[in-house]
Design an enzyme around this catalytic site. Structure first.
Site, PDB file in Angstrom:
ATOM      1  N   ASP A  86       0.705  -1.326  -0.218  1.00 48.42           N
ATOM      2  CA  ASP A  86       0.101  -0.384   0.248  1.00 48.42           C
ATOM      3  C   ASP A  86       1.221   1.679  -0.380  1.00 48.42           C
ATOM      4  O   ASP A  86       1.735   1.238   1.302  1.00 48.42           O
ATOM      5  CB  ASP A  86      -1.139   0.149   1.712  1.00 48.42           C
ATOM      6  CG  ASP A  86      -1.853  -0.951   1.177  1.00 48.42           C
ATOM      7  OD1 ASP A  86      -1.928  -1.598   0.202  1.00 48.42           O
ATOM      8  OD2 ASP A  86      -2.440  -0.359   2.068  1.00 48.42           O
ATOM      9  N   HIS A 142       5.015  -7.616  -0.323  1.00 49.99           N
ATOM     10  CA  HIS A 142       4.482  -8.770  -1.331  1.00 49.99           C
ATOM     11  C   HIS A 142       5.253  -9.222  -1.999  1.00 49.99           C
ATOM     12  O   HIS A 142       5.805  -8.085  -2.935  1.00 49.99           O
ATOM     13  CB  HIS A 142       2.811  -8.318  -1.527  1.00 49.99           C
ATOM     14  CG  HIS A 142       1.977  -8.644  -0.091  1.00 49.99           C
ATOM     15  ND1 HIS A 142       1.629 -10.100   0.808  1.00 49.99           N
ATOM     16  CD2 HIS A 142       2.109  -8.027   1.065  1.00 49.99           C
ATOM     17  CE1 HIS A 142       0.743  -9.615   1.352  1.00 49.99           C
ATOM     18  NE2 HIS A 142       1.302  -8.810   1.729  1.00 49.99           N
ATOM     19  N   SER A 227       8.678   3.652   4.946  1.00 48.58           N
ATOM     20  CA  SER A 227       9.725   3.466   4.071  1.00 48.58           C
ATOM     21  C   SER A 227       9.308   3.274   2.522  1.00 48.58           C
ATOM     22  O   SER A 227       7.912   3.500   2.701  1.00 48.58           O
ATOM     23  CB  SER A 227      10.352   2.197   4.437  1.00 48.58           C
ATOM     24  OG  SER A 227      12.122   2.873   4.045  1.00 48.58           O
TER      25      SER A 227
END
Length: 268
Positions: A86, A142, A227
């Protein structure tokens, strides 16, 4: 004058020792009292978390939380690359002779980002995407493709902030910060997932156990505070989908574009 002052403070606080202290507290049981405040301050949807907020052992445990199953469906179209996180897109475009141009007004070279890896030559005229995770975002990373891990590299470095201030006012943050690079072989070639550490990030962790063969959308790693992830695509191997641009928000599992055979020119 104020920018110089903040730049000086950032330089002084970019040492790993300070980041470790922050990380030590965030992993302590004492920090769990800050979870409700932290969630309210950043507008985090605690109802999306896998566990109840009281079940997290520390602030860091909450920050690297998993989500409830089904909240991030993974695009299943053939040859699709999905967002690994995200995030907000803060840089996107073609790589010109080894350079990523105009990321918040600064240019970067693939060679420095990848720490002079011999693999850098595969990306000299490819494509890049910079994905920034704010404290509000879900912080697990992911795999953007189905494939096999070819190589992993840890690159020590600073811990400058990777938000707007850091990218604009600090020199070449993405290639000076600590990085964890994963090269993944997919059906059409390979890509690089560059995970960039930042101020107050105590570490970047691979999931354990880390499978050698990854599913698209499968667990890869996680940040222990906000980050950035940089995706690098080989020369002539990737076409981003329409509508992606700096300032666009994407969610993990959302389609970013399509891979294609490098030996054939991209369709106009």
């Amino acid at each position: 004058m104020s920018k110089r002052f903040f730049r000086l403070l950032t330089e002084l606080s970019s040492r790993k020792s300070i980041s470790r202290l922050t990380g030590t507290f965030a992993k302590s049981r004492a920090s769990r009292r800050l979870i409700p405040w932290f969630a309210r301050s950043y507008g985090i949807r605690i109802e999306d978390a896998e566990k109840h907020v009281r079940e997290y052992a520390s602030l860091n445990d909450f920050f690297s939380r998993r989500l409830k199953p089904g909240l991030r469906p993974v695009d299943s179209a053939a040859d699709t690359v999905v967002s690994p996180v995200d995030s907000l897109i803060t840089g996107i475009g073609p790589i010109h002779e080894g350079q990523m141009l105009q990321i918040k007004g600064q240019d970067y070279t693939i060679e420095e980002l990848l720490n002079s890896s011999p693999r850098a030559v595969s990306y000299t005229n490819g494509c890049f995407m910079v994905l920034y995770l704010s404290p509000t975002d879900y912080h697990r990373i992911h795999s953007p493709v189905a494939g096999r891990i070819l190589e992993k590299e840890h690159i020590p470095g600073k811990v400058y902030p990777v938000n707007d201030f850091g990218l604009v006012h600090m020199r070449r943050v993405l290639s000076r910060n600590e990085r964890l690079v994963t090269y993944i072989r997919h059906a059409q070639g390979e890509l690089a997932v560059v995970k960039v550490g930042a101020m107050n990030v105590s570490s970047i962790q691979y999931v354990s156990p880390l499978p050698n063969v990854l599913e698209r959308g499968g667990d890869l790693a996680y940040f222990e505070f906000g980050s950035t992830v940089v995706l690098l695509f080989e020369n002539n191997s990737f076409t981003p989908r329409d509508g992606l641009a700096v300032g666009v928000k994407v969610r993990m599992g959302e389609a970013l574009g399509v891979l294609h055979d490098k030996s054939r020119p991209k369709e106009a």
